[in-house]
Design a protein around this motif. Structure first.
Motif, PDB file in Angstrom:
ATOM      1  N   PHE A 120      -2.148  10.396  29.156  1.00 20.11           N
ATOM      2  CA  PHE A 120      -1.761   9.478  28.093  1.00 20.11           C
ATOM      3  C   PHE A 120      -1.847  10.149  26.733  1.00 20.11           C
ATOM      4  O   PHE A 120      -2.658  11.049  26.504  1.00 20.11           O
ATOM      5  CB  PHE A 120      -2.678   8.247  28.090  1.00 20.11           C
ATOM      6  N   GLU A 121      -1.015   9.679  25.833  1.00 16.37           N
ATOM      7  CA  GLU A 121      -1.129  10.007  24.426  1.00 16.37           C
ATOM      8  C   GLU A 121      -1.708   8.797  23.715  1.00 16.37           C
ATOM      9  O   GLU A 121      -1.254   7.665  23.936  1.00 16.37           O
ATOM     10  CB  GLU A 121       0.241  10.363  23.840  1.00 16.37           C
ATOM     11  N   VAL A 122      -2.706   9.031  22.882  1.00 13.37           N
ATOM     12  CA  VAL A 122      -3.414   7.943  22.211  1.00 13.37           C
ATOM     13  C   VAL A 122      -3.294   8.127  20.705  1.00 13.37           C
ATOM     14  O   VAL A 122      -3.740   9.145  20.157  1.00 13.37           O
ATOM     15  CB  VAL A 122      -4.903   7.924  22.623  1.00 13.37           C
ATOM     16  N   ASP A 123      -2.674   7.167  20.029  1.00 17.00           N
ATOM     17  CA  ASP A 123      -2.529   7.202  18.573  1.00 17.00           C
ATOM     18  C   ASP A 123      -3.714   6.494  17.921  1.00 17.00           C
ATOM     19  O   ASP A 123      -4.096   5.394  18.347  1.00 17.00           O
ATOM     20  CB  ASP A 123      -1.237   6.503  18.137  1.00 17.00           C
ATOM     21  N   TYR A 124      -4.253   7.100  16.880  1.00 20.64           N
ATOM     22  CA  TYR A 124      -5.403   6.501  16.204  1.00 20.64           C
ATOM     23  C   TYR A 124      -5.385   6.863  14.724  1.00 20.64           C
ATOM     24  O   TYR A 124      -4.658   7.765  14.286  1.00 20.64           O
ATOM     25  CB  TYR A 124      -6.713   6.977  16.844  1.00 20.64           C
ATOM     26  N   VAL A 125      -6.180   6.132  13.953  1.00 21.64           N
ATOM     27  CA  VAL A 125      -6.366   6.445  12.533  1.00 21.64           C
ATOM     28  C   VAL A 125      -7.852   6.643  12.282  1.00 21.64           C
ATOM     29  O   VAL A 125      -8.697   6.142  13.041  1.00 21.64           O
ATOM     30  CB  VAL A 125      -5.815   5.327  11.622  1.00 21.64           C
ATOM     31  N   VAL A 126      -8.152   7.373  11.228  1.00 18.31           N
ATOM     32  CA  VAL A 126      -9.547   7.602  10.851  1.00 18.31           C
ATOM     33  C   VAL A 126      -9.817   6.868   9.539  1.00 18.31           C
ATOM     34  O   VAL A 126      -9.121   7.091   8.539  1.00 18.31           O
ATOM     35  CB  VAL A 126      -9.843   9.107  10.677  1.00 18.31           C
ATOM     36  N   HIS A 127     -10.798   5.986   9.552  1.00 21.48           N
ATOM     37  CA  HIS A 127     -11.147   5.231   8.347  1.00 21.48           C
ATOM     38  C   HIS A 127     -12.089   6.045   7.474  1.00 21.48           C
ATOM     39  O   HIS A 127     -12.958   6.767   7.968  1.00 21.48           O
ATOM     40  CB  HIS A 127     -11.793   3.905   8.720  1.00 21.48           C
ATOM     41  N   ASP A 128     -11.918   5.911   6.178  1.00 20.62           N
ATOM     42  CA  ASP A 128     -12.694   6.666   5.197  1.00 20.62           C
ATOM     43  C   ASP A 128     -13.565   5.693   4.404  1.00 20.62           C
ATOM     44  O   ASP A 128     -13.047   4.853   3.650  1.00 20.62           O
ATOM     45  CB  ASP A 128     -11.737   7.412   4.264  1.00 20.62           C
ATOM     46  N   LEU A 129     -14.882   5.817   4.547  1.00 16.70           N
ATOM     47  CA  LEU A 129     -15.791   4.909   3.850  1.00 16.70           C
ATOM     48  C   LEU A 129     -15.737   5.080   2.335  1.00 16.70           C
ATOM     49  O   LEU A 129     -16.208   4.211   1.596  1.00 16.70           O
ATOM     50  CB  LEU A 129     -17.220   5.113   4.350  1.00 16.70           C
ATOM     51  N   ALA A 130     -15.164   6.185   1.879  1.00 17.85           N
ATOM     52  CA  ALA A 130     -15.000   6.362   0.433  1.00 17.85           C
ATOM     53  C   ALA A 130     -14.035   5.329  -0.150  1.00 17.85           C
ATOM     54  O   ALA A 130     -14.014   5.098  -1.363  1.00 17.85           O
ATOM     55  CB  ALA A 130     -14.514   7.769   0.127  1.00 17.85           C
ATOM     56  N   ARG A 131     -13.235   4.715   0.730  1.00 19.51           N
ATOM     57  CA  ARG A 131     -12.278   3.695   0.275  1.00 19.51           C
ATOM     58  C   ARG A 131     -12.899   2.301   0.249  1.00 19.51           C
ATOM     59  O   ARG A 131     -12.203   1.324  -0.053  1.00 19.51           O
ATOM     60  CB  ARG A 131     -11.068   3.672   1.200  1.00 19.51           C
ATOM     61  N   GLU A 132     -14.150   2.199   0.599  1.00 20.07           N
ATOM     62  CA  GLU A 132     -14.785   0.878   0.677  1.00 20.07           C
ATOM     63  C   GLU A 132     -14.640   0.145  -0.656  1.00 20.07           C
ATOM     64  O   GLU A 132     -14.866   0.709  -1.726  1.00 20.07           O
ATOM     65  CB  GLU A 132     -16.262   1.023   1.038  1.00 20.07           C
ATOM     66  N   GLY A 133     -14.243  -1.126  -0.553  1.00 18.79           N
ATOM     67  CA  GLY A 133     -14.065  -1.935  -1.749  1.00 18.79           C
ATOM     68  C   GLY A 133     -12.673  -1.862  -2.350  1.00 18.79           C
ATOM     69  O   GLY A 133     -12.377  -2.589  -3.302  1.00 18.79           O
ATOM     70  N   ARG A 134     -11.796  -0.993  -1.793  1.00 21.45           N
ATOM     71  CA  ARG A 134     -10.440  -0.854  -2.320  1.00 21.45           C
ATOM     72  C   ARG A 134      -9.425  -1.280  -1.269  1.00 21.45           C
ATOM     73  O   ARG A 134      -9.458  -0.818  -0.137  1.00 21.45           O
ATOM     74  CB  ARG A 134     -10.159   0.595  -2.737  1.00 21.45           C
ATOM     75  N   ALA A 135      -8.513  -2.144  -1.661  1.00 24.73           N
ATOM     76  CA  ALA A 135      -7.465  -2.584  -0.735  1.00 24.73           C
ATOM     77  C   ALA A 135      -6.455  -1.455  -0.542  1.00 24.73           C
ATOM     78  O   ALA A 135      -6.234  -0.625  -1.432  1.00 24.73           O
ATOM     79  CB  ALA A 135      -6.770  -3.823  -1.291  1.00 24.73           C
ATOM     80  N   LEU A 136      -5.865  -1.415   0.661  1.00 19.92           N
ATOM     81  CA  LEU A 136      -4.813  -0.441   0.939  1.00 19.92           C
ATOM     82  C   LEU A 136      -3.928  -0.969   2.051  1.00 19.92           C
ATOM     83  O   LEU A 136      -4.326  -1.855   2.806  1.00 19.92           O
ATOM     84  CB  LEU A 136      -5.388   0.923   1.313  1.00 19.92           C
ATOM     85  N   ASP A 137      -2.739  -0.419   2.137  1.00 25.39           N
ATOM     86  CA  ASP A 137      -1.800  -0.804   3.187  1.00 25.39           C
ATOM     87  C   ASP A 137      -2.108   0.034   4.422  1.00 25.39           C
ATOM     88  O   ASP A 137      -1.683   1.190   4.521  1.00 25.39           O
ATOM     89  CB  ASP A 137      -0.366  -0.578   2.707  1.00 25.39           C
ATOM     90  N   THR A 138      -2.849  -0.548   5.366  1.00 27.35           N
ATOM     91  CA  THR A 138      -3.270   0.212   6.539  1.00 27.35           C
ATOM     92  C   THR A 138      -2.114   0.518   7.476  1.00 27.35           C
ATOM     93  O   THR A 138      -2.260   1.326   8.391  1.00 27.35           O
ATOM     94  CB  THR A 138      -4.365  -0.563   7.301  1.00 27.35           C
ATOM     95  N   ALA A 139      -0.964  -0.127   7.283  1.00 32.60           N
ATOM     96  CA  ALA A 139       0.202   0.153   8.129  1.00 32.60           C
ATOM     97  C   ALA A 139       1.053   1.288   7.565  1.00 32.60           C
ATOM     98  O   ALA A 139       2.001   1.731   8.217  1.00 32.60           O
ATOM     99  CB  ALA A 139       1.046  -1.106   8.277  1.00 32.60           C
ATOM    100  N   ASP A 140       0.722   1.760   6.379  1.00 34.15           N
ATOM    101  CA  ASP A 140       1.482   2.832   5.746  1.00 34.15           C
ATOM    102  C   ASP A 140       0.890   4.178   6.156  1.00 34.15           C
ATOM    103  O   ASP A 140      -0.227   4.522   5.749  1.00 34.15           O
ATOM    104  CB  ASP A 140       1.416   2.667   4.225  1.00 34.15           C
ATOM    105  N   PRO A 141       1.606   4.987   6.953  1.00 30.87           N
ATOM    106  CA  PRO A 141       1.055   6.265   7.413  1.00 30.87           C
ATOM    107  C   PRO A 141       0.801   7.251   6.274  1.00 30.87           C
ATOM    108  O   PRO A 141       0.057   8.212   6.442  1.00 30.87           O
ATOM    109  CB  PRO A 141       2.126   6.787   8.381  1.00 30.87           C
ATOM    110  N   ARG A 142       1.384   6.999   5.103  1.00 31.09           N
ATOM    111  CA  ARG A 142       1.101   7.877   3.966  1.00 31.09           C
ATOM    112  C   ARG A 142      -0.298   7.614   3.420  1.00 31.09           C
ATOM    113  O   ARG A 142      -0.935   8.517   2.878  1.00 31.09           O
ATOM    114  CB  ARG A 142       2.145   7.661   2.864  1.00 31.09           C
ATOM    115  N   GLN A 143      -0.773   6.370   3.572  1.00 24.71           N
ATOM    116  CA  GLN A 143      -2.125   6.043   3.118  1.00 24.71           C
ATOM    117  C   GLN A 143      -3.147   6.221   4.228  1.00 24.71           C
ATOM    118  O   GLN A 143      -4.287   6.638   3.974  1.00 24.71           O
ATOM    119  CB  GLN A 143      -2.176   4.599   2.609  1.00 24.71           C
ATOM    120  N   VAL A 144      -2.735   5.910   5.453  1.00 18.34           N
ATOM    121  CA  VAL A 144      -3.625   6.048   6.607  1.00 18.34           C
ATOM    122  C   VAL A 144      -2.858   6.797   7.692  1.00 18.34           C
ATOM    123  O   VAL A 144      -2.160   6.200   8.503  1.00 18.34           O
ATOM    124  CB  VAL A 144      -4.099   4.671   7.139  1.00 18.34           C
TER     125      VAL A 144
END
Length: 568
Positions: free
Chosen positions: A252-276
């Motif tokens: 299988f190929e498994v797609d994933y994202v890595v969350h960055d705690l430095a972004r805590e408290g800031r909204a972002l578009d998690t569906a945008d691959p440029r941001q995540v």
């Protein structure tokens, strides 16, 4: 020729099912990777202040990377956990086996269920899990534990009602092996836990459900995951799986994202691959163990890549009959007068004892259930007492006026201890409250699906109304025995319940016509794809489901390991 993969087994999630799989497969020598979307919670890291608690929720799009994730659906709300250890971080530690007669096998009945395994199949796996989780009952017969009021009062009410009261096994350390249980004593561990920090025996603070800062509860990060890591498993936190698909040449190929705690408290578009950015790894075997909501959602989202998956995907959802009730203002008769009973719900672990009401399958009437005593953190007592603030202020007014008069008349009190004590007024509301937790065999007729790419659950409470009325009647009887007023949780009158035990969605079955996975956790038509969490239940467990999830995962791991062994 089969191409090399990054790992022989990738496990999504880190709760009861995932951690058992990680340990057993690493023990068998497989290259294992655990992907957990939440962060690690070492002892002392669970929030307590209002400032930090407000950030303790999971929604990366809003800059939230905390532990609690609350979902709202038609007819119910569901609470789940994000963090290394999954649901074990916030559950109330109860380790009950599924009742032997509650492995229901109803052929074609409306709202019925068919379990393709038996209690005998699971008993050796229950044994293993109990040993690993350090299962033992609350030491109620020993000092200072026998002074726990809620346990004693709950037992006395059950005895008068001729109900089956018991002390269930708990995954809590009350003391070191061979020594007397002692609150706060340092726990002796054979090997360092993965956090590398000391742990201490239960201090009876009632904080189990918001994370134990002393490491007293035996959550799976201290046992299964620590051992899996020691055996070579790679554990990655803040790694959230988005999708997966079969790989050409196998695996299988498994797609994933890595969350960055430095972004805590800031909204972002998690569906945008440029941001995540979306990353990919490969695996020979993929084990989904992200919980009922997580695993079912991932399979629904990846369904187009698995055309042979069962049409039963998303079926047989159940809340395990969860129901919260309250016995308010518990009292007793003394010399012909009624006085408050001190329950002190914040003393002890959250749950210490249980009442079991039998099922029609084992000599009872209707669907069986459990009712358990419940506690809460001490700070909740102050919050509850605020509800009595008007009466407290009214009672404090004469005290304040008396002190003011003495000051004006130049007859001040030097010792104000008694006056300050009276300012607290009556503390009956907070000290005489006993929450009651019900769970049991509700009807697993919920359906999980995607609407505009988002998870939705249609679970009609009407199908389980008779069951819930029986649980409420028993709770009311218990409240009456405690001289209390029974109060439903507010959501009940809005036709809603809240569950912390979501089950189903990828149910076990004898074939793809009946379920999504077989009795070994394998997804029908996809031999190397497994599900190992509460979503595989074809119906409610009845008792607290955590131990059954662990036992099933242990059985599923046996199947994977045995399949790798050469024939003799």
């Amino acid at each position: 020729m089969k191409r090399a993969t990054d790992f022989e087994a990738v496990i999504v999630g880190s709760g009861f099912g995932a951690s058992v799989m990680a340990y057993r497969l690493a023990e068998a020598g497989l290259r294992v990777c655990v992907l957990e979307r939440g962060k690690s919670y070492p002892p002392g890291s669970f929030p307590r202040s209002p400032h930090h608690m407000r950030r303790n929720f999971w929604d990366p799009s809003e800059g939230l990377y905390g532990m609690f994730s609350l979902w709202s659906f038609s007819g119910l709300d569901a609470l789940v956990s994000s963090g290394l250890g999954g649901g074990s971080l916030i559950y109330a530690n109860v380790l009950l086996r599924k009742d032997e007669h509650w492995f229901i096998r109803e052929e074609g009945a409306e709202g019925g269920e068919y379990w393709p395994i038996t209690r005998a199949d699971l008993d050796p796996h229950y044994d293993r899990a109990e040993r690993m989780l350090g299962a033992r009952p609350y030491p109620f017969q020993e000092a200072p534990y026998r002074e726990t009021p809620k346990t004693r009062l709950f037992r006395e009410a059950a005895t008068r009602l001729k109900l089956d009261w018991q002390l269930p096994n708990l995954a809590v350390t009350f003391g070191n092996s061979g020594e007397r249980p002692t609150p706060g004593v340092q726990i002796k561990e054979d090997r360092p836990n993965l956090h590398g920090l000391p742990r201490y025996a239960c201090r009876l603070t009632g904080e189990c459900d918001i994370g134990c800062n002393f490491g007293s509860k035996n959550s799976v990060d201290y046992n299964y995951l620590s051992e899996a890591q020691r055996l070579g498993a790679e554990i990655r936190t803040l790694h959230e799986v988005r999708q997966f698909r079969p790989r050409a040449g196998g695996g299988f190929e498994v797609d994933y994202v890595v969350h960055d705690l430095a972004r805590e408290g800031r909204a972002l578009d998690t569906a945008d691959p440029r941001q995540v950015p979306v990353l990919t790894l490969t695996a020979d075997r993929l084990i989904l163990a992200a919980g009922t909501l997580g695993s079912t959602y991932l399979l629904l989202r990846s369904r187009a890549d698995f055309p042979g998956i069962s049409q039963r995907l998303g079926s047989r959802f159940s809340g395990n009959g969860d129901l919260l009730g309250l016995a308010i203002n518990c009292t007793e008769m003394v010399e012909g007068r009624r006085r408050p009973l001190i329950v002190d719900g914040a003393l002890g672990p959250v749950i210490t004892s249980a009442i079991r009401v039998p099922d029609a399958a084992d000599g009872g009437d209707g669907r069986g259930y459990y009712i358990e005593d419940a506690g809460y953190p001490e700070f909740a007592s102050w919050m509850i007492q605020m509800l009595a603030a008007p009466a407290t202020i009214a009672g404090a007014l004469p005290v304040v006026l008396d002190l003011l008069a003495k000051r004006l008349l130049r007859r001040p009190e030097r010792d104000l201890s008694a006056e300050v004590s009276r300012l607290f007024g009556s503390t009956d509301l907070s000290s005489s409250l006993l929450p009651l937790l019900g769970m049991g065999r509700d009807v697993p007729d919920g359906v999980m699906k995607l609407i505009d790419g988002k998870l939705d659950i249609d679970w009609p409470i009407e199908g389980s109304k008779v069951y819930f009325e029986r649980v409420r009647a028993s709770m009311r009887q218990i409240a009456n025995e405690l001289g209390a007023t029974y109060v439903d949780n507010p959501g009940w009158h809005l036709g809603r319940v809240i569950t912390v035990h979501s089950l189903g969605g990828c149910p076990m079955g004898r074939s793809a016509d009946e379920g999504v996975v077989d009795a070994w956790g394998r997804v029908f038509n996809y031999d190397d794809l497994y599900v190992a969490d509460g979503s595989v239940m074809p119906g409610p467990v009845g008792a607290n489901p955590s131990l059954t999830i662990a036992a099933l995962a242990d059985r599923f791991a046996d199947g994977i390991i045995d399949a790798r062994r050469p024939a003799t």
